[in-house]
Scaffold this motif. Structure first.
Motif, PDB file in Angstrom:
ATOM      1  N   ILE A 110     -17.838 -25.616  25.069  1.00  0.00           N
ATOM      2  CA  ILE A 110     -16.382 -25.877  24.938  1.00  0.00           C
ATOM      3  C   ILE A 110     -16.042 -27.269  24.411  1.00  0.00           C
ATOM      4  N   HIS A 111     -17.028 -28.148  24.204  1.00  0.00           N
ATOM      5  CA  HIS A 111     -16.696 -29.572  24.100  1.00  0.00           C
ATOM      6  C   HIS A 111     -15.774 -29.931  22.932  1.00  0.00           C
ATOM      7  N   LEU A 156      -5.349 -21.411  31.232  1.00  0.00           N
ATOM      8  CA  LEU A 156      -5.253 -22.876  31.403  1.00  0.00           C
ATOM      9  C   LEU A 156      -4.042 -23.392  30.637  1.00  0.00           C
ATOM     10  N   LYS A 157      -3.594 -24.553  31.022  1.00  0.00           N
ATOM     11  CA  LYS A 157      -2.476 -25.184  30.298  1.00  0.00           C
ATOM     12  C   LYS A 157      -3.003 -26.087  29.188  1.00  0.00           C
ATOM     13  N   GLY A 174      -6.363 -18.789  27.936  1.00  0.00           N
ATOM     14  CA  GLY A 174      -7.705 -18.875  28.486  1.00  0.00           C
ATOM     15  C   GLY A 174      -8.645 -19.523  27.471  1.00  0.00           C
ATOM     16  N   ILE A 175      -9.878 -19.779  27.931  1.00  0.00           N
ATOM     17  CA  ILE A 175     -10.877 -20.398  27.054  1.00  0.00           C
ATOM     18  C   ILE A 175     -11.125 -19.539  25.813  1.00  0.00           C
ATOM     19  N   TRP A 176     -11.170 -18.210  25.997  1.00  0.00           N
ATOM     20  CA  TRP A 176     -11.500 -17.343  24.849  1.00  0.00           C
ATOM     21  C   TRP A 176     -10.383 -17.307  23.825  1.00  0.00           C
ATOM     22  N   GLU A 177      -9.161 -17.347  24.319  1.00  0.00           N
ATOM     23  CA  GLU A 177      -8.033 -17.382  23.389  1.00  0.00           C
ATOM     24  C   GLU A 177      -8.034 -18.707  22.620  1.00  0.00           C
TER      25      GLU A 177
END
Ligand SMILES: [Fe+2]
Length: 296
Positions: free
Chosen positions: A137-138, A294-295, A88-91
């Protein structure tokens, strides 16, 4: 190359990342306008080159030498299958935070702290939620460093490969070491491309922008994807180059890439954002746009 420079380029994975960003700020001071093609400034660009730190110069030398059309296509095959990790984004954010800059003892801010500074300034300016999330996130694509990629293949101003290198790219003289500049397939104005084929059909030098774009492309609105994919494409969004490879769509989207650039360049500060306070807002925001995994 001196040992100290060599250590920076191969050792601490974040050393050059920070120095490159500092160098961008020197070249593009706050409130300096984007240039139109044909603006006179080659001399000014050469001045920045002359005063650049040796590590930055060596970084560009390697970047310009090794970023060939074949190299980029090979990196795309290697990474864009997105079969390295599922997270995920946080990981991914935690993973990126393991990238520390031990070249700068003045700051112990994490990568996420800097991303929060960018996002918070976008938020203060009243922009929509997708824009704030883009700021947050960029730079996640910089985890490429942690997959062992050399820094010149993660950061740096990006530029098209497979067509003539613009002389408005910083340190363009180093393209003399790039085999593509001797190859008639690649060194013509259009190279392997058609006039106005659109940037989606153009291979840019490989780095964190293209990688993250591919990870998030199904989940964010189009202007956000342009910001993510082209935020390091300074020859286009600041120097007005390569218009002949762009489509009408790209030209329409350029304003968003330019709107994002000041937040990328000028929001870093020594003040640590209060993550505890901000966490609920960003958790909601991430959940609004992204699935749990997400991948990468
Ligand atoms: Fe970036």
């Amino acid at each position: 190359m001196s040992n100290a420079i060599n250590d920076k380029l191969t050792g601490s994975p974040n050393a050059i990342v920070e120095e490159w960003e500092e160098f961008l700020k020197e070249r593009y001071p706050e409130n300096a306008p984007a240039r139109q093609n044909g603006d006179k400034k080659a001399e000014q660009l050469r001045n920045y080159e002359n005063t650049a730190r040796p590590t930055v110069r060596e970084f560009y030398r390697q970047n310009h030498r090794h970023q060939t059309y074949d190299f980029v296509r090979q990196k795309r095959r290697e990474f864009l299958g997105l079969n390295r990790r599922a997270m995920g984004i946080w990981e991914a954010m935690d993973f990126l935070n393991t990238l520390v800059d031990d070249s700068d003892p003045d700051t112990d801010l994490s990568q996420m702290d800097h991303l929060l500074q960018t996002a918070e300034q976008i938020r203060r300016d009243g922009h929509p939620r997708w824009f704030i999330l883009t700021g947050f996130i960029h730079d996640l694509g910089k985890i490429l460093c942690l997959f062992g990629e050399p820094q010149w293949a993660v950061v740096g101003d990006t530029f098209p490969v497979g067509a003539a290198f613009s002389d408005k790219i910083v340190f363009s003289k180093f393209f003399g070491d790039n085999p593509d500049s001797q190859n008639p397939r690649y060194n013509a104005r259009l190279g392997v491309y058609d006039e106005n084929c659109g940037l989606d059909n153009v291979c840019l030098s490989w780095g964190h922008d293209e990688y993250l774009y591919n990870v998030v492309k199904d989940y964010m609105p189009k202007p956000a994807l342009y910001m993510i994919r082209y935020h390091s494409f300074y020859p286009w969004h600041r120097e007005g180059q390569y218009d002949y490879l762009t489509s009408n769509d790209d030209r329409e989207m350029l304003k968003w890439v330019q709107a994002f650039n000041p937040y990328d360049l000028y929001t870093k500060s020594a003040e640590r954002p209060n993550f505890k306070e901000l966490q609920p807002f960003y958790e909601d925001l991430v959940r609004e746009f992204f699935p749990p995994v997400l991948k990468w």
